[in-house]
Design an enzyme around this catalytic site. Structure first.
Site, PDB file in Angstrom:
ATOM      1  N   ASN A 111      11.076  63.466 -26.890  1.00 41.83           N
ATOM      2  CA  ASN A 111      11.356  63.345 -25.453  1.00 41.83           C
ATOM      3  C   ASN A 111      10.722  62.057 -24.944  1.00 41.83           C
ATOM      4  O   ASN A 111       9.772  61.553 -25.540  1.00 41.83           O
ATOM      5  CB  ASN A 111      10.743  64.540 -24.712  1.00 41.83           C
ATOM      6  N   HIS A 113       8.889  60.655 -21.484  1.00 39.57           N
ATOM      7  CA  HIS A 113       8.282  61.155 -20.247  1.00 39.57           C
ATOM      8  C   HIS A 113       7.744  59.964 -19.458  1.00 39.57           C
ATOM      9  O   HIS A 113       7.083  59.096 -20.030  1.00 39.57           O
ATOM     10  CB  HIS A 113       7.152  62.132 -20.591  1.00 39.57           C
ATOM     11  N   SER A 140       5.875  57.539 -22.090  1.00 42.46           N
ATOM     12  CA  SER A 140       5.464  57.988 -23.431  1.00 42.46           C
ATOM     13  C   SER A 140       6.634  58.654 -24.136  1.00 42.46           C
ATOM     14  O   SER A 140       7.394  59.393 -23.508  1.00 42.46           O
ATOM     15  CB  SER A 140       4.340  59.032 -23.328  1.00 42.46           C
ATOM     16  N   ASP A 149       5.420  68.768 -22.228  1.00 38.79           N
ATOM     17  CA  ASP A 149       4.922  67.388 -22.352  1.00 38.79           C
ATOM     18  C   ASP A 149       3.594  67.292 -23.116  1.00 38.79           C
ATOM     19  O   ASP A 149       2.744  66.457 -22.788  1.00 38.79           O
ATOM     20  CB  ASP A 149       4.761  66.753 -20.950  1.00 38.79           C
TER      21      ASP A 149
HETATM   22  C1  GRF Z   1      13.538  59.187 -17.042  1.00 40.25           C
HETATM   23  O1  GRF Z   1      12.600  58.702 -16.125  1.00 40.25           O
HETATM   24  C2  GRF Z   1      12.832  59.897 -18.155  1.00 40.25           C
HETATM   25  O2  GRF Z   1      11.581  59.374 -18.450  1.00 40.25           O
HETATM   26  C3  GRF Z   1      12.682  61.287 -17.621  1.00 40.25           C
HETATM   27  O3  GRF Z   1      13.832  61.525 -16.865  1.00 40.25           O
HETATM   28  C4  GRF Z   1      14.388  60.289 -16.443  1.00 40.25           C
HETATM   29  C5  GRF Z   1      15.801  60.262 -16.958  1.00 40.25           C
HETATM   30  O4  GRF Z   1      16.499  59.123 -16.580  1.00 40.25           O
HETATM   31  N1  GRF Z   1      12.465  62.220 -18.693  1.00 40.25           N
HETATM   32  P1  GRF Z   1      17.863  58.778 -17.311  1.00 40.25           P
HETATM   33  O5  GRF Z   1      18.779  59.978 -17.112  1.00 40.25           O
HETATM   34  O6  GRF Z   1      17.562  58.519 -18.733  1.00 40.25           O
HETATM   35  O7  GRF Z   1      18.381  57.583 -16.587  1.00 40.25           O
END
Ligand code: GRF
Length: 282
Positions: A111, A113, A140, A149
C-alpha cells in the site's frame, strides 16, 4: 521484458487512481519486473477504471452495497485469481480488507500511505502533520497486515512542509513523490520476492535506519549501533533479537515473509540505541 517472467500485479482503487496510473506507466519500461494484470475497484464509477480501460488494461468493478463483506471480497478475490494476479497493490483503495483476505494474500499486498509512517496512520494525514507543526512530511510504501497502516515499511519519501501550507497544497507536493516512490518500491519488492532468502532478508534488514551488515562466525549478521538484531544461522534459519532472547525463524518451505519482516523490525527496535529511537525510529 516480455510479460512472461514478470510478476502479475492487481491494483485496487476507489477513486481517481493517480498512483495506479503511475504503476501502469512504470510497467511500460522494458525492465519493469511486474505487469499490471487487473485494475479492480469497489466503485464502478471510479475515474481510474476508465483511465485503465482506455489504455487496454483489464478492469473489474464490484460494489459492496447490499452484500456481506465476505461475499464482496470473494468476488474481488475471484477476479484477481482469474487474472492470474500474484501480488496486489492498494492505490487509494478506501476499504479495510478483512483479516481473512489479508491472510490469503499474506506478504503479497502493498500500500502507499500519505505520511511518514509510523506517523499519522489512518486519514487526514496532511492536516495532522500541519497541525503538529512538522517541518517534514511525506509518504510511505508498506506491506499490508491486518492492522491499519502498520506493516513493514518498504520505503519512504520526504517533502518539506511550508509555513503557508494547507492540507491541499501539502497533499499535492506529497503526491508527486508518491508517484515516484510507489513504482520504484514495488519494482524492488517484486525483485526481492523472487530472490534468495538471504537477499530478501538483506533488503528487509538494511531498509531499517542505520542498519549495517557484518559477519558473525562466518555468517551474515545485521547490526544497528553496536548491537546485532538479526543473523543467519546455518543455511536455513534466521535468528532475530526478541524480548525473550533470540527467536529462530525457519527459512525453508513456504516462508511467511511478512512475519519475517515484522520480526526483523522488532529485533531492530530492541537493538537500536535509545537516541535513535527517540529521533523517531523507523
Ligand atoms: C493517495 O494520497 C494515497 O497515498 C492514498 O490515497 C490517495 C490516492 O490517490 N492511499 P490516487 O487515487 O492514487 O490518486
Amino acid at each position: 521484458m516480455a510479460d512472461t517472467g514478470r510478476r502479475k500485479l492487481g491494483i485496487l482503487i476507489s477513486g481517481r487512481g493517480s498512483n495506479m496510473a503511475a504503476l501502469v506507466e512504470a510497467a511500460r519500461a522494458p525492465d519493469c519486473p511486474y505487469a499490471v494484470a487487473l485494475v479492480a475497484s469497489d466503485k464502478p464509477d471510479a475515474a481510474g477504471l476508465a483511465w485503465a480501460a482506455e489504455r487496454g488494461v483489464a478492469t473489474f468493478a464490484q460494489s459492496p452495497k447490499g452484500m456481506p463483506k465476505a461475499d464482496y471480497e470473494a468476488r474481488i478475490d475471484a477476479a484477481l485469481h482469474d487474472a492470474g494476479v500474484e501480488l496486489i497493490a492498494l492505490a487509494g483503495y478506501m476499504r479495510l480488507l478483512s483479516p481473512a483476505f489479508v491472510e490469503r494474500w499474506a506478504g503479497r499486498i502493498v500500500n502507499i500511505h500519505p505520511s511518514l509512517l509510523p506517523n499519522y496512520k489512518g486519514l487526514d494525514t496532511h492536516a495532522r502533520a500541519i497541525a503538529a507543526g512538522d517541518a517534514v512530511a511525506g509518504c510511505s510504501v508498506h506491506l499490508v497486515t491486518e492492522e491499519l497502516d502498520a506493516g513493514t515499511v518498504l520505503g519512504r519519501a520526504e517533502v518539506p512542509v511550508h509555513a503557508d501550507d494547507t492540507a491541499e497544497t501539502l497533499a499535492a507536493r506529497v503526491l508527486v513523490e508518491e508517484h515516484r516512490l510507489y513504482p520504484a518500491m514495488l519494482a524492488e519488492f517484486v525483485r526481492t520476492m523472487t530472490d534468495s532468502p538471504l537477499s530478501r532478508i538483506r533488503s528487509l534488514a538494511l531498509a531499517l535506519p542505520e542498519a549495517a551488515e557484518s559477519e558473525e562466525a562466518g555468517a551474515p549478521s545485521f547490526t544497528v549501533g553496536d548491537a546485532t538484531f538479526a543473523r543467519l544461522s546455518g543455511d536455513d534459519a534466521l535468528e532475530v533479537r526478541a524480548e525473550s532472547g533470540w527467536q529462530t525463524l525457519a527459512l525453508t518451505g513456504d516462508v511467511d515473509w511478512t512475519l519475517v519482516g515484522d520480526a526483523i523490525a522488532r529485533g531492530w527496535e530492541l537493538a537500536a540505541p535509545a537516541a535513535l529511537l527517540e529521533a523517531g525510529g523507523r
